[in-house]
Write an enzyme that holds these catalytic residues in place. Structure first.
Site, PDB file in Angstrom:
ATOM      1  N   GLY A  33       0.832  -1.190   0.000  1.00 43.49           N
ATOM      2  CA  GLY A  33       0.000   0.000   0.000  1.00 43.49           C
ATOM      3  C   GLY A  33       0.870   1.244   0.000  1.00 43.49           C
ATOM      4  N   ARG A  34       0.302   2.348   0.464  1.00 44.30           N
ATOM      5  CA  ARG A  34       1.055   3.602   0.494  1.00 44.30           C
ATOM      6  C   ARG A  34       1.868   3.784   1.761  1.00 44.30           C
ATOM      7  NH1 ARG A  34      -3.600   7.116  -0.815  1.00 44.30           N
ATOM      8  NH2 ARG A  34      -2.576   8.568   0.584  1.00 44.30           N
ATOM      9  N   GLU A  63       5.971   3.745   1.776  1.00 41.64           N
ATOM     10  CA  GLU A  63       6.755   4.855   1.237  1.00 41.64           C
ATOM     11  C   GLU A  63       7.108   5.882   2.299  1.00 41.64           C
ATOM     12  OE1 GLU A  63       3.363   7.916  -0.530  1.00 41.64           O
ATOM     13  OE2 GLU A  63       4.262   6.446  -1.864  1.00 41.64           O
ATOM     14  N   HIS A  75       4.375  -3.043  -2.122  1.00 36.58           N
ATOM     15  CA  HIS A  75       5.293  -1.943  -1.857  1.00 36.58           C
ATOM     16  C   HIS A  75       6.012  -2.104  -0.514  1.00 36.58           C
ATOM     17  CE1 HIS A  75       3.068  -0.117  -5.153  1.00 36.58           C
ATOM     18  NE2 HIS A  75       3.992   0.820  -5.222  1.00 36.58           N
ATOM     19  N   TYR A 123       5.562  -5.361  -6.226  1.00 35.02           N
ATOM     20  CA  TYR A 123       4.769  -4.694  -7.244  1.00 35.02           C
ATOM     21  C   TYR A 123       5.757  -4.182  -8.299  1.00 35.02           C
ATOM     22  CZ  TYR A 123       1.259  -1.854  -9.474  1.00 35.02           C
ATOM     23  OH  TYR A 123       0.406  -1.324 -10.409  1.00 35.02           O
TER      24      TYR A 123
END
Length: 195
Positions: free
Chosen positions: A89-90, A93, A120, A139
């Site tokens: 997911g986000r 990051e 991710h 990914y």
């Protein structure tokens, strides 16, 4: 089968399926999974995002569920855990910007404890400097990061359902790989599930 204690690193907008499903699967077979998030305490939750593959050039994103944090990030001691899970997911990051997150990942890697990362989530492994010489997948957008960090890239299959095992490291490209990813991780954990 010996029950294991597993740490899961999450953050806001972690991919919904990639946090919830492994948490439920691992709990279902008898393992204890502690979910932690930098800046959040036990009893709080993170917001999740559902990433779907609908024919666009990349995944689409929709609001997911709230996912409960059941342990205190600041109290994490790697010695208390047998394995680590990093969903995608986000969240990866930006949780990779947290020095303690990177220290935790390095400690698991140095102790040769099982690590499962998906999508991710491998961004956290790259930032921690633990993929050099390791074969893994992620990914596809994470491929340049893995290659630049000295990892050996394994291509994603047509359905994003493959998993890659390299010693104690189990990686997968996205939630369609859950059956293979979790099956491989359970094997690395020494867990036996039979019909």
């Amino acid at each position: 089968m010996a029950a294991k204690r597993i740490l899961m690193l999450v953050g806001d907008f972690v991919e919904d399926y990639e946090a919830m499903v492994p948490f439920q699967m691992l709990t279902m077979v008898g393992h204890t999974v502690h979910t932690v998030c930098p800046g959040k305490n036990q009893g709080e939750s993170v917001r999740t995002a559902v990433h779907d593959f609908e024919g666009d050039q990349t995944y689409s994103e929709k609001p997911g569920h709230n996912f409960a944090i059941n342990a205190d990030f600041n109290a994490v001691s790697v010695g208390d855990y047998d394995a680590l899970v990093i969903p995608g997911g986000r969240a990866p990051e930006y949780i990779r910007l947290n020095a303690r997150v990177l220290d935790i990942v390095r400690e698991f890697a140095q102790a040769d404890k099982p690590i499962a990362a998906i999508c991710h989530g491998q961004q956290v492994l790259v930032a921690a400097g633990v993929v050099a010489g390791r074969t893994c997948t992620a990914y596809p957008a994470v491929k340049p990061d893995i290659v630049q960090a000295g990892g050996v890239w394994r291509e994603v299959n047509d359905t994003a359902s493959n998993a890659v095992v390299d010693g104690n490291l189990v990686t997968a490209p996205a939630w369609p790989a859950h059956p293979e990813w979790m099956r491989a991780f359970l094997t690395v954990l020494g867990s036996t599930i039979a019909p």
